[in-house]
Enzyme design. Sequence first.
Site, short mmCIF file in Angstrom:
data_model
loop_
_atom_site.label_atom_id
_atom_site.label_comp_id
_atom_site.label_asym_id
_atom_site.label_seq_id
_atom_site.Cartn_x
_atom_site.Cartn_y
_atom_site.Cartn_z
N ARG A 17 4.56 -11.82 2.57
CA ARG A 17 5.99 -11.56 2.44
C ARG A 17 6.64 -11.13 3.74
O ARG A 17 7.85 -11.09 3.84
CB ARG A 17 6.23 -10.50 1.35
CG ARG A 17 5.88 -11.02 -0.03
CD ARG A 17 6.05 -9.97 -1.09
NE ARG A 17 7.44 -9.75 -1.42
CZ ARG A 17 7.84 -8.91 -2.38
NH1 ARG A 17 6.94 -8.22 -3.06
NH2 ARG A 17 9.10 -8.76 -2.65
N PRO B 219 0.80 -1.22 0.00
CA PRO B 219 0.00 0.00 0.00
C PRO B 219 0.82 1.25 0.00
O PRO B 219 1.89 1.30 0.60
CB PRO B 219 -0.70 -0.10 1.33
CG PRO B 219 0.24 -0.86 2.19
CD PRO B 219 1.25 -1.51 1.35
N GLU B 220 0.30 2.25 -0.64
CA GLU B 220 0.84 3.59 -0.51
C GLU B 220 -0.17 4.39 0.30
O GLU B 220 -1.15 3.83 0.78
CB GLU B 220 1.10 4.19 -1.90
CG GLU B 220 2.06 3.32 -2.70
CD GLU B 220 2.39 3.86 -4.08
OE1 GLU B 220 2.33 5.08 -4.27
OE2 GLU B 220 2.70 3.06 -4.97
N HIS C 239 -1.06 -17.02 6.16
CA HIS C 239 -0.17 -15.94 6.59
C HIS C 239 -0.85 -14.97 7.56
O HIS C 239 -0.49 -13.81 7.64
CB HIS C 239 0.37 -15.20 5.38
CG HIS C 239 1.16 -16.10 4.47
ND1 HIS C 239 2.36 -16.67 4.84
CD2 HIS C 239 0.90 -16.57 3.23
CE1 HIS C 239 2.82 -17.43 3.85
NE2 HIS C 239 1.96 -17.38 2.86
#
Length: 285
Positions: free
Chosen positions: A121, A2-3, A102
């Site tokens: 990740r 995300p930005e 995850h």
Amino acid sequence: MPELPEVERVRRRLAPAMAKARFERVRLNRADLRRPFPTGFARRLRGQTVTALTRRCKYLLGHLSSGDTLVMHLGMSGSFRVEPTADARARRDPDAALEYRHDHVVFEMSSGQTVTFNDPRRFGVMDLVRAERAGAERQRPSALHQLGPEPLSKAFDAISLAERLAGRRVPLKVALLDQRVVAGLGNIYASEALHLARLSPQRRASTLTTASGGPRPGVVRLAAAIKSVLTRAIRLKSTDDYSSSGRFRVYDRESDRCPTPGCKGTIRRVWQAGRSTFYCPDCQR
DNA sequence: ATTGAGACCTGTCGGC
DNA sequence: TGCCGACAGGTCTCAA
């Protein structure tokens, strides 16, 4: 992932479940993400009330009744799920489905909602910072304390942007990715803003300022473009991920026709500082 | 002090 | 179908 716009949307989605609510149970499914969780993470959260959930740059900040702050960063692949606690519990152990593999952090809130952090990740971060003592941040300045201005605040304008670009020899695109210059742009919106401002990503950052560090015309367009691109992204997005939003000017549009009215250029892709940059060589100077 | 390169991870996609 | 490399929205650290 995300930005700034995506993080802001996550914040708005989490706020009803977390703000004014208490942590009833906190579960960690592993000892670390990008960094280890601080010692006593779960214990220190339990029983605390989130007085407010805010955002600074790409960080989500849970302000706690203890005075501590829960700091959350989504890295590249982090996401939050919000669901009724009863549903989350019903699914608990038996379901080791890929989708939940995850799930690293689970917050059961007194609002009756469970908030789950999922991050394949593990570039995300969760931290718990103690109520600031005077001078503490000067002794050990964290990334959070070095951040540049919020691009959607009044503090961010052509003048302040010019100040932070002055004297920098790096390409403009690379400068925009530096969170000390402006806080919250990432690889997508840096490319988008430069296209809207018709500025080449390869141009030296310092060429947007006068010798004394003042603004030239390009930096006025750039500051406005950054605000525009981010504001629209927050408003338009129907979900927190990019797939459904799709509508970028240049990002991931190599070989497409440039969307600038009257421009016959073609979008190109180049590498800068290890990341891909998309731009139109015809209208971006 | 600034800058570039590599590291940290897993998942997905395109090509063979 | 399966394998393999390239690439992904973000920092962080290290060496020049």
